[in-house]
Enzyme design. Structure first.
Site, mmCIF file in Angstrom:
data_model
loop_
_atom_site.group_PDB
_atom_site.id
_atom_site.type_symbol
_atom_site.label_atom_id
_atom_site.label_comp_id
_atom_site.label_asym_id
_atom_site.label_seq_id
_atom_site.Cartn_x
_atom_site.Cartn_y
_atom_site.Cartn_z
ATOM 1 N N ASP A 177 0.821 -1.219 0.000
ATOM 2 C CA ASP A 177 0.000 0.000 0.000
ATOM 3 C C ASP A 177 0.853 1.267 0.000
ATOM 4 O O ASP A 177 2.006 1.246 0.434
ATOM 5 C CB ASP A 177 -0.918 0.023 1.235
ATOM 6 C CG ASP A 177 -0.120 -0.058 2.527
ATOM 7 O OD1 ASP A 177 0.789 -0.922 2.610
ATOM 8 O OD2 ASP A 177 -0.379 0.741 3.446
ATOM 9 N N GLU A 178 0.252 2.324 -0.466
ATOM 10 C CA GLU A 178 0.798 3.686 -0.353
ATOM 11 C C GLU A 178 2.284 3.759 -0.694
ATOM 12 O O GLU A 178 3.044 4.447 0.000
ATOM 13 C CB GLU A 178 0.577 4.214 1.078
ATOM 14 C CG GLU A 178 -0.883 4.346 1.433
ATOM 15 C CD GLU A 178 -1.112 4.728 2.896
ATOM 16 O OE1 GLU A 178 -2.005 5.546 3.136
ATOM 17 O OE2 GLU A 178 -0.423 4.202 3.790
#
Ligand code: TNX
Length: 521
Positions: A333-334
């Site tokens: 993620d991210e």
């Protein structure tokens, strides 16, 4: 529940405020109206079974049935003072008998279902598999008066409403995540978290073990991950980590409660703790500083160095050896500090490493940007397009929509803990959504499971955990367990209101939402 039984059942639901039941004043009201998650099929009858010192538990079907029966006997001992005898026997003739039987034959109950028959003088619990017996025990526990949860002996009459329950879950994977990287939590705290999941018949614990602020699992081939990377946390406290022995202890504790652990090593982003521990993992060969803030998206493993993949191979190998569950979570993620053209081959390579170590991949929804290997699971948290793309690749989806299912979201703007970047999530909003219809392009057959994550940027101790987790967790458990057609906020909130006293008896510091009319004991 069949339509025929609805009136009786509803009658029991409103027993506290009406006179429609046939109980006398001395007979405690049946407590079917506080069971969470709502069982599939309930036929109440209007009597009570009373536990007393004569109650004895008999088991048939093997050692697991006896182990589960013993857990139950131990669980009710402090409040009742009863030391129930557990014996392996098929003899259920004696009044006061509580019988636990394993049939081995899944039939319509499946691997997690159970059938519970409570009569005036006996209790019969049957299941195909041990997990079903364990869930049946949780139901019995919730049918007993709230004070059964007390750690001190209570002067109470231990009655249970009679009736028959046939129950099994809607979704095969029901879980929660705990972030131990932003703030570290002791093994004892994590065990208490496991107890919460078990109590609500949840079967999956996602353990977020690494992030920018901390690396929490001992990796013997890269010891500085914990000696350096585990030495702080958000706010600059001393952090901590689990030894491999402690990790195994937790796995065993969870598995004794039918909970599978999914460990997460987040990468290529959320890796500052590793980058601070080993300079060679950075593209410029220079270690970063340890980080104790709460920003996201600033760190990345160096995706075009061989040493990075040697590192990942070692970490995944050690973790795979320690982990009995099929899935390892690779985060993903991210990764704002990783170029997209680097991110995609990175995730593809990591999937191959996980496969080499005989495990399957689960990752946050961004991993669908890469080519998902068969049986990979994408965890929907923010980007529905990524998740639909995962479905198109044949992957299943773990449903954790941030705006509905994040346990770290504040209840409202006055909440003392939590964040609100995705939403404010009051107790009704946490409950009132349907995983099957939330995202166009994701339907029931695409769903791997339901998970409610707790991120710990604002959470520093067990009381904080409890305040954010309760009373939303029981609602998430019900979303996973009870078919959507049987779920209804107006009915649920009455059960939750009754359930509050049980949480208090469990010494849980919960958020007293004004949307629920909490009842005393
Ligand atoms: C987003 S959810 C994150 C986490 C944060 C969380 C806070 C996800 C996959 N990434 O790193 O802790 O928001 O709510």
């Amino acid at each position: 529940m069949s339509a025929r039984n609805l009136p009786i059942f509803l009658c029991l639901f409103i027993v506290a405020i009406s006179s429609c039941n046939q109980q006398t004043a001395e007979t405690p009201a049946p407590t079917l109206n506080a069971v969470i998650p709502l069982p599939l099929d309930v036929v109440a009858s209007s009597d009570v079974f009373t536990f007393d010192t004569n109650a004895a538990i008999v088991t048939s079907g093997g050692a697991e049935a006896t182990r589960i029966a013993t857990m139950f006997a131990d669980m009710i001992q402090p409040a009742t003072g009863f030391k129930l005898i557990v014996s392996e026997s098929a003899d259920t003739s004696k009044a006061g008998t509580i019988s636990l039987a394993l049939t081995g034959n899944e039939g319509t109950l499946g691997a997690e279902g159970y059938e519970l028959n409570i009569t005036k003088d006996k209790i019969f619990l049957i299941a195909a598999k041990p997990a079903g017996l364990f869930y049946g025990i949780q139901t019995i526990r919730q049918l007993l008066p709230h004070s059964i949860e007390s750690s001190k002996k209570q002067n109470n009459s231990w009655t249970i409403a009679t009736g028959k329950i046939v129950d099994k879950p809607e979704y095969g994977v029901r879980g929660s995540m705990l972030d131990v990287a932003r703030h570290f939590f002791s093994l004892e705290d994590v065990k208490r978290y496991i107890d919460f999941l078990a109590f609500y018949k949840m079967n999956t614990f996602h353990w977020h073990l690494s992030d920018d602020q901390g690396w929490r699992i001992e990796i013997k081939s890269w010891p500085k991950l914990t000696s350096t990377g585990g030495s702080t946390q958000v706010g600059g406290g001393k952090g901590g980590f689990y030894t491999q022995e402690q990790y195994k202890e937790l796995i065993k504790y969870a598995s004794d409660r039918f909970i599978t652990v999914i460990p997460e090593i987040d990468m290529p982003g959320h890796t500052n703790a590793a980058l601070a521990s080993y300079p060679e993992l950075n593209c410029n060969d220079s270690a970063t500083k340890l980080y104790s803030g709460t920003e996201v998206g600033f760190s990345s493993l160096c995706t075009n160095k061989d040493i990075t993949y040697k590192f990942i191979d070692d970490v995944i190998r050690e973790l795979a050896e320690l982990t009995p569950g099929a899935y390892l979570h690779i985060g993903g993620d991210e990764s704002h500090a990783t170029k997209k053209e680097d991110y995609i081959p990175f995730v593809n390579k990591v999937q191959a490493i996980v496969k080499k170590h005989n495990k399957l991949v689960i990752g946050w929804d961004e991993i669908a940007l890469s080519t998902l290997t068969p049986n990979s699971v994408a965890q929907y948290w923010a980007d529905s397009a990524n998740s639909v793309n995962a479905v198109k690749q044949g992957a299943k989806i773990m449903m954790s929509p941030a705006a509905k299912a994040y346990l770290d979201m504040q209840y409202d703007s006055t909440s003392k803990l939590g964040l609100h970047w995705a939403a404010y999530i009051e107790v009704d909003q946490a409950y009132n959504w349907n995983p099957e219809t939330l995202v166009k392009g994701i339907s029931k057959e695409n769903i791997y499971g339901i998970e409610a994550p707790l991120w710990s940027e604002t959470v520093t101790n067990m009381n904080d955990i409890e305040w954010l987790v309760f009373p939303r967790l029981p609602g998430y458990a019900e979303i996973g367990w009870t078919p959507s057609g049987k779920r209804n906020w107006d009915e649920y909130k009455t059960r939750l209101a009754n359930h509050g006293a049980r949480l208090t008896a469990m010494d849980i510091d919960f958020y007293k939402s004004k949307r629920v009319e909490w009842k005393g004991e």
